[in-house]
Design an enzyme around this catalytic site. Sequence first.
Site, short mmCIF file in Angstrom:
data_model
loop_
_atom_site.label_atom_id
_atom_site.label_comp_id
_atom_site.label_asym_id
_atom_site.label_seq_id
_atom_site.Cartn_x
_atom_site.Cartn_y
_atom_site.Cartn_z
N LYS A 22 -20.82 -20.71 15.25
CA LYS A 22 -20.03 -19.80 16.10
C LYS A 22 -20.84 -18.60 16.58
O LYS A 22 -20.29 -17.70 17.20
CB LYS A 22 -18.79 -19.33 15.34
CG LYS A 22 -17.88 -20.48 14.95
CD LYS A 22 -16.50 -20.02 14.60
CE LYS A 22 -15.67 -21.22 14.20
NZ LYS A 22 -14.26 -20.90 14.04
N ASN B 212 0.51 -21.37 8.38
CA ASN B 212 -0.24 -21.42 7.12
C ASN B 212 0.15 -20.21 6.27
O ASN B 212 0.99 -19.40 6.66
CB ASN B 212 -1.75 -21.45 7.39
CG ASN B 212 -2.19 -20.24 8.18
OD1 ASN B 212 -2.07 -19.11 7.73
ND2 ASN B 212 -2.69 -20.48 9.40
N PHE C 143 -14.41 -14.82 9.16
CA PHE C 143 -13.98 -15.09 7.78
C PHE C 143 -13.97 -16.60 7.58
O PHE C 143 -13.51 -17.33 8.46
CB PHE C 143 -12.56 -14.55 7.54
CG PHE C 143 -12.54 -13.15 7.03
CD1 PHE C 143 -12.91 -12.10 7.85
CD2 PHE C 143 -12.15 -12.86 5.72
CE1 PHE C 143 -12.89 -10.79 7.39
CE2 PHE C 143 -12.12 -11.57 5.25
CZ PHE C 143 -12.50 -10.52 6.08
N LYS D 235 15.76 -29.23 20.25
CA LYS D 235 15.51 -29.54 18.85
C LYS D 235 15.38 -31.05 18.66
O LYS D 235 16.24 -31.81 19.12
CB LYS D 235 16.65 -28.99 17.98
CG LYS D 235 16.42 -29.20 16.52
CD LYS D 235 17.60 -28.70 15.70
CE LYS D 235 17.46 -29.21 14.28
NZ LYS D 235 18.68 -29.03 13.52
N ASP E 22 -11.08 -21.92 20.17
CA ASP E 22 -11.72 -21.22 19.04
C ASP E 22 -11.92 -19.76 19.46
O ASP E 22 -12.81 -19.44 20.25
CB ASP E 22 -13.05 -21.89 18.73
CG ASP E 22 -13.67 -21.33 17.46
OD1 ASP E 22 -13.52 -20.10 17.23
OD2 ASP E 22 -14.27 -22.09 16.71
N LEU F 246 -12.87 -16.96 17.91
CA LEU F 246 -14.10 -16.29 17.50
C LEU F 246 -15.29 -16.76 18.32
O LEU F 246 -16.07 -15.96 18.86
CB LEU F 246 -14.29 -16.57 16.01
CG LEU F 246 -15.35 -15.84 15.25
CD1 LEU F 246 -15.27 -14.35 15.50
CD2 LEU F 246 -15.20 -16.13 13.76
#
Length: 402
Positions: A343, A210, A325, A288, A308, A310
Amino acid sequence: MQRLYRKRIVLGVGGGIAAYKSAELVRRLRDQGAEVRVVMTQGGREFITPLTLQALSGHPVHLDLLDPAAEAAMGHIELARWADLVLIAPATADVMARLAQGVANDLLTTLVLATDAQIALAPAMNQAMWRDSATQVNADLLRSRGMHLFGPAAGSQACGDVGPGRMLEADELAQLAADCFQFKSLTGQHVLITAGPTQENIDPVRYITNHSSGKMGFALAEAAAEAGARVTLVTGPVHLPTPDRVSRVDVVSARDMLAACEAAMPADILIAAAAVADYRPEVVAEQKMKKDPTTGDGLLLQLVRNPDILATLAQRSDRPFSVGFAAETENLLQYAARKLKDKNLDLIVANDVANPSIGFNSEENAITVIDRELHESSFAQTSKGKIARQLIAFIAERRQQH
Ligand SMILES: Cc1cc2nc3c(=O)[nH]c(=O)nc-3n(C[C@H](O)[C@H](O)[C@H](O)COP(=O)(O)O)c2cc1C
């Protein structure tokens, strides 16, 4: 150690004889790692040339408030936002009087009004001018408004007098400037921070990732170290230098990041600023992948959920004070509040990444912090470094009340 590493300092030079020491001061500030931009008053220019300060700072000197060309380049508001510290050296009796009155009739005084950076003054003047009750009242007033006053020292003066009013030497001023950034609110605490993106391999040459640059997480690590914390920074692949006094662990995938965080525990505070991939390819091809003529134009990639990080750390028995965040492109506060609950976090920092001026990869940020009682605290748009220091101070205070 560079005590002012990457600190942005606007050096204001007033019209006093001590302006010759400002040239040395630019060098000392840069030796300590600071970026320096110089603003001169009309008076300052009579004592030392802008060319000297331009050569030493490596940037054009800012002179006029009402100059359209200068304003189009880095205008007074931009300069005010850019600064972490405005240091005026020499601060003349005249500049101090104008600041005390809130006068904004030149670039320097206008930018002092416009900035939310720390402001420090190094008074320099004849001893009688310094002792004068008008100057003393102004000095007290400026101090009471939170400005730092560095000096003046006493001794023999350029005019032949002996007494208080000498500007401190450049070395001393650079050290005092560095002290402005030493908030020790996290002394003795271990702060674990995650930053950057993760990369999830598809095959040996391709991956999913990202746009996270890691800048916010790195700025938080720097601010936490400045606040006296022992900082572990677990980061995905980014192109950023490691802040001073921060121990950095480089990882690639979400699972690596979780393992590195678990290895770094226990921590007093966890700040999860990384943009962790929610999913990864179920199978990573050993070779590949080639275009497959039997599947036509499409390729189906089966993804599975990543752990996850966190939520995993926030559920441990030695759970740290946990700050997440929420980088969202819509329904920001609503999604952030849900994430806080789901969470089991203490605070969540809501971050609008749809806005190109404050999101991924930008230099600035604006955030809203939500606590367990769903109270919202907003931090206005400014550099990521400044937001980081404000956020670290906020987290330290909340952690103390915990
Ligand atoms: C030779 C000379 C030296 C001066 N030195 C100082 C000084 O050290 N400190 C000071 O407050 N003013 C000093 N002044 C007076 C300032 O230059 C004057 O107040 C000026 O308006 C200050 O402008 P500024 O503060 O906007 O730069 C000096 C004036 C002259 C002519």
